[in-house]
Design an enzyme around this catalytic site. Structure first.
Site, PDB file in Angstrom:
ATOM      1  N   ASP A  66       0.836  -1.200   0.000  1.00  0.00           N
ATOM      2  CA  ASP A  66       0.000   0.000   0.000  1.00  0.00           C
ATOM      3  C   ASP A  66       0.875   1.255   0.000  1.00  0.00           C
ATOM      4  O   ASP A  66       0.616   2.217  -0.738  1.00  0.00           O
ATOM      5  CB  ASP A  66      -0.921  -0.022   1.216  1.00  0.00           C
ATOM      6  N   GLU A  82      -2.111  -5.470  -3.703  1.00  0.00           N
ATOM      7  CA  GLU A  82      -1.185  -4.644  -2.924  1.00  0.00           C
ATOM      8  C   GLU A  82      -0.082  -5.497  -2.303  1.00  0.00           C
ATOM      9  O   GLU A  82       1.087  -5.079  -2.255  1.00  0.00           O
ATOM     10  CB  GLU A  82      -1.936  -3.881  -1.836  1.00  0.00           C
TER      11      GLU A  82
END
Length: 229
Positions: free
Chosen positions: A51, A123
């Site tokens: 992320d 992610e």
């Protein structure tokens, strides 16, 4: 486990030096919990890292390529590019859901195809590529699969607003949304929405809540209207 490394690596245009990192990136909590005896680790830590890497790469990209865009508009655009539904859309390009390890409960309820699980896995994969090959390898992946076709993704993120603006540009047209179905257990429901223009269905979409389902229906409607043009 029997993961087809070669097929996935061909899809993502990256070959892992550490296959353990790749497995870790694709291991959902539900699977790790069911296989604690084998020392399986879930992908939550890699998701945390991925992320941050994704935010850095996308921020740099927008800063360098959108020279006339304000900070507020860049933040809005970045949010649209890295939000859960958009990342899940990106993941479909590499059929990522087919490679995720999920527990029996999630498997039986269709969890491997849920946007939240798929976007988290994407992610995690970014985090794993960063650790395995460095920032340039991660950047290559993000540029190829996340920061591509930006205009379409902007339309996807703002689909309800864009559709309403198009309808408002023509007099005496009526736009409405309707939930036409729901399925799944209470904790993991899937909603089906339809968008109607003057009473006629012009798009449908599904999501884990009504808002997401309506957004996808609006995006479908925009594509339908563009084709009619």
């Amino acid at each position: 486990m029997n993961l087809d490394y070669q097929l996935l690596e061909q899809k993502i245009h990256y070959e892992f030096k550490s296959k353990e990192l790749l497995i870790n990136a694709l291991t959902h909590t539900s699977y790790a919990n069911e296989h604690k005896h084998s020392g399986m680790k879930d992908n939550e830590r890699l998701e945390f890292l991925g992320d941050a890497v994704l935010e850095l790469i996308s921020s740099e990209f927008l800063y360098l390529t959108m020279e006339d865009m304000s900070e507020g508009d860049m933040s809005k655009l970045r949010a649209g590019l890295v939000c859960e539904p958009t990342l899940a859309l990106d993941a479909k390009e590499i059929s990522l859901s087919d490679f995720i390890y999920v527990g029996n409960g999630e498997e039986n309820s269709g969890g491997r195809y849920r946007d939240s699980i798929v976007s988290d896995a994407l992610e995690s994969l970014i985090g794993a590529i960063f650790l395995d090959g460095g920032i340039n390898a991660a950047k290559d992946f993000v540029y190829r699969f996340v920061l591509n076709d930006i205009e379409t993704k902007k339309m996807f993120h703002d689909s309800k607003t864009i559709l309403q603006e198009r309808v408002n540009s023509v007099k005496n047209r009526n736009l409405s949304y309707k939930i036409i179905g729901e399925s799944g257990p209470e904790h993991a429901k899937t909603f089906e929405a339809a968008v109607l223009l003057d009473g006629q269905v012009v798009g449908t979409g599904s999501g884990r809540n009504k808002k997401e389902a309506e957004q996808k229906a609006a995006f479908c409607a925009l594509k339908t209207l563009d084709k009619r043009k």
